[in-house]
Enzyme design. Structure first.
Site, PDB file in Angstrom:
ATOM      1  N   SER A   1       1.042  -1.681  -0.030  1.00  0.00           N
ATOM      2  CA  SER A   1       0.059   0.461  -0.131  1.00  0.00           C
ATOM      3  C   SER A   1       1.204   1.305  -0.107  1.00  0.00           C
ATOM      4  CB  SER A   1      -0.961  -0.016   1.411  1.00  0.00           C
ATOM      5  OG  SER A   1      -2.117  -0.061   0.690  1.00  0.00           O
TER       6      SER A   1
ATOM      7  N   LYS B   1       0.057   3.917  -3.134  1.00  0.00           N
ATOM      8  CA  LYS B   1      -0.913   4.881  -2.962  1.00  0.00           C
ATOM      9  C   LYS B   1      -0.189   5.610  -2.671  1.00  0.00           C
ATOM     10  CE  LYS B   1      -4.342   1.739  -1.372  1.00  0.00           C
ATOM     11  NZ  LYS B   1      -3.721   0.564  -0.998  1.00  0.00           N
TER      12      LYS B   1
ATOM     13  N   SER C   1      -7.160   3.681   2.900  1.00  0.00           N
ATOM     14  CA  SER C   1      -6.384   2.957   2.046  1.00  0.00           C
ATOM     15  C   SER C   1      -7.424   1.674   0.911  1.00  0.00           C
ATOM     16  CB  SER C   1      -5.171   1.913   3.030  1.00  0.00           C
ATOM     17  OG  SER C   1      -4.115   1.410   1.620  1.00  0.00           O
TER      18      SER C   1
END
Length: 199
Positions: free
Chosen positions: A20, A23, A80
């Site tokens: 993640s 991102k 997220s």
């Protein structure tokens, strides 16, 4: 960060699947698009089949649902959310694939020569071979994080403002406090255009 001096490193040049952390780059590009006017906070985003089908961390968007850029950015930052990240990427790039091309182009501009993004979420990076040199290259984005902090702070302020307006009848005094905070954030970030749109 200011001097670039490395105080300690271990396996610093080993490319790893960023998960993640991907991102961070996704949000950077989204917020740069907001900052230069390509998209706006209240622009409507329609959830595609592709976005709705994303697994992992998500907010369970349904195909055809519509949300503002601001709402989806909140989902991406706070939860997220993979589905929200893809929907935003499609808003800017047309398709996730096109947006990934922009991500890698931006990474190259930032000097991230040993990194490769394969999607906007980091989902299944171990399968699709997306990688980032987390030890030495992710720091390239750090200089841009001031913009991220500005946006996140602005989103928090907006949520707080909505609550405060319901909780108090003294809009004038609250507005004065909020105005002072906003001015401080503008001075600290140097991004008046972004925050001006956000508030």
């Amino acid at each position: 960060v200011a001097t670039g001096t490395v105080l300690y490193e271990q396996n610093a040049h080993e490319p790893l699947a960023p998960a993640s952390v991907t991102k961070v780059m996704t949000m950077l590009l989204i917020m740069e698009a907001i900052d230069d006017g390509r998209i706006g906070w209240q622009d409507i985003v329609t959830t595609s089949e592709t976005a709705a089908a994303k697994g992992g961390s998500q907010v369970f968007l349904k195909e055809g649902e519509t949300f503002t850029v601001e709402e989806l950015l909140k989902c991406t930052v706070i939860a997220s959310a993979n589905d929200a990240a893809v929907a935003l990427a499609e808003k800017v790039g047309g398709t996730e694939s096109n947006f990934v091309t922009l991500m890698n182009k931006r990474a190259n501009e930032l000097g991230m020569r040993n990194s490769n993004f394969e999607n906007v979420t980091g989902l299944d990076d171990d399968v699709v071979k997306g990688f980032v040199n987390l030890g030495t290259e992710i720091i390239k984005i750090i200089d841009k994080i001031g913009l991220l902090n500005t946006i996140i702070g602005a989103l928090i302020l907006k949520s707080f403002a909505a609550w405060a307006l319901q909780a108090t009848t003294s809009f004038t005094s609250f507005g004065a406090v909020l105005s002072s905070v906003i001015k401080w954030m503008l001075t600290a970030s140097g991004s008046s255009k972004t925050l001006g749109v956000a508030i």
